[in-house]
Write an enzyme that holds these catalytic residues in place. Sequence first.
Site, PDB file in Angstrom:
ATOM      1  N   CYS A 116      -5.443  -1.859  -5.496  1.00  0.00           N
ATOM      2  CA  CYS A 116      -4.436  -0.886  -5.064  1.00  0.00           C
ATOM      3  C   CYS A 116      -3.395  -0.566  -6.135  1.00  0.00           C
ATOM      4  O   CYS A 116      -2.666   0.420  -6.010  1.00  0.00           O
ATOM      5  CB  CYS A 116      -3.740  -1.377  -3.794  1.00  0.00           C
ATOM      6  SG  CYS A 116      -4.869  -1.587  -2.399  1.00  0.00           S
ATOM      7  N   HIS A 256       3.093   2.136  -2.652  1.00  0.00           N
ATOM      8  CA  HIS A 256       1.708   2.043  -2.198  1.00  0.00           C
ATOM      9  C   HIS A 256       1.703   1.969  -0.675  1.00  0.00           C
ATOM     10  O   HIS A 256       2.484   1.230  -0.070  1.00  0.00           O
ATOM     11  CB  HIS A 256       1.054   0.800  -2.799  1.00  0.00           C
ATOM     12  CG  HIS A 256      -0.264   0.466  -2.197  1.00  0.00           C
ATOM     13  ND1 HIS A 256      -1.294   1.373  -2.107  1.00  0.00           N
ATOM     14  CD2 HIS A 256      -0.726  -0.686  -1.637  1.00  0.00           C
ATOM     15  CE1 HIS A 256      -2.330   0.806  -1.525  1.00  0.00           C
ATOM     16  NE2 HIS A 256      -2.012  -0.444  -1.233  1.00  0.00           N
ATOM     17  N   ASN A 286      -4.522   3.368   4.179  1.00  0.00           N
ATOM     18  CA  ASN A 286      -4.509   2.818   2.824  1.00  0.00           C
ATOM     19  C   ASN A 286      -5.732   3.338   2.066  1.00  0.00           C
ATOM     20  O   ASN A 286      -6.853   2.913   2.328  1.00  0.00           O
ATOM     21  CB  ASN A 286      -4.526   1.293   2.884  1.00  0.00           C
ATOM     22  CG  ASN A 286      -4.461   0.645   1.510  1.00  0.00           C
ATOM     23  OD1 ASN A 286      -4.554   1.309   0.487  1.00  0.00           O
ATOM     24  ND2 ASN A 286      -4.312  -0.671   1.488  1.00  0.00           N
TER      25      ASN A 286
END
Length: 335
Positions: A116, A256, A286
Site C-alpha cells: 500500500c 492511504h 482499499n
Amino acid sequence: MTKVRAGITGIQGYVPDYILTNKELETIVETTDEWITSRTGIKERHILKGEDRGTSVIGIEAVKGLLKKTNTDPSEVDLVICATTTPDMLFPATANIICNAVGIKNAFSYDIQAACSGFLFALTTGSQFIETGKYKKVIVIGADKMSSIIDYSDRTTCIIFGDGGGAVMLEPTTDGTGIIDSVLHSDGSGEPFLHMKAGGSRKPASAETVLAGEHYVYQEGATVYKFAVTNMAEVAAEIMERNGLTSENVDWLVPHQANKRIIDATAKRMGVGEEKVMLNIQKYGNTTSGTIPLCLWDYEKQLKKGDNLVLAAFGGGFTWGSVYVKWSYDSEDSK
C-alpha cells in the site's frame, strides 16, 4: 541557483464500472452493512470484471486520460513507473504492458512493489530523475486489481479491498512547488502478519497451494491495525516537523485509504481537522497502490497552486512513509 523539483502537473484516475456494495456482500459472506461501515468506513468498492483483464487495464485507462489531459504526446514521456501489488504477471512488468498499449515507445519502464506504500515509493523514485535533470516527463502509476487475490469467503479481508488506481505526470518546476521531502521506511519483521503465502519462488503455485487457498491475502488484522495507526501517524507528524509545517499551514492530508479509524488517528496526530482530510474510502475501499492517486483525482478541483499536501501510507511488508508536496497548478475550477 534555483532548485529544480519534480512537480505534479497532472492527475488522472480510473475505477471499473462494476460496484460491489456492502448489501451485495451480505449475500456472499456473513456480514452486515452496519458492521462493515462502523469498522472500516467502506460502503462500496469497484471490481474489474471479465476474462484476461488485469491491473494493466486500470493503468492503461489512467495513463490515456493523463496524456490527453496534459496534452502530452506519448513520444515525449521519458520514464514510467508502476506501483502495484497485483501485476498482470510476474514478467514482463505491468508498466511495460501499459506503455505498449498507450504508444509510449521512447521511455523505459518498470514496476515497484511496496504494497500500500507503493505509490509513495514510486513517486519519490520518479522525482529523483526529474531533480537530477535526467528526464523531463515521468509518469508514476499506482494501480491494483485486489479482487484477484481476495478470498470472498473471508469476511476479514473481502470487505476491505477494491480495484482501481491513477497516474500522475511529473515535470521540472523552479517556482518552489513540487515534491519537497519524503520519509520512507520498511520493516521486514512484519511479513508474518500481512502477506500472500504462495505464488512466488519460495512456494510456487501448485494444485495443493490452490486448494489450500494460499493465493489470497492473509492478514492478522489486529497486529496490522496497531502498527499502521502508530507508524502512519508518526511519519506524517515527522515530515511536518522536518519542514516547519503546522496544522494551520497544511492544506490537505492525503492518507492511504485502508481504514477510516487509521485515517482519523493520523489526522488527530497531525492536529488536522476533518475538513482538510481527503477521504473516499467509502466509495472505493482499499485499492492498495491506487488509493492516494485516486484521492488526488477526486479532489483535484479543490486544489490550488501552492497548497501544502502531506501524503501518508502504510502497507504490508511492513512499509510506510510520508511525502510533502507543494501543489504545482490550479485546476480549471480553482483559477
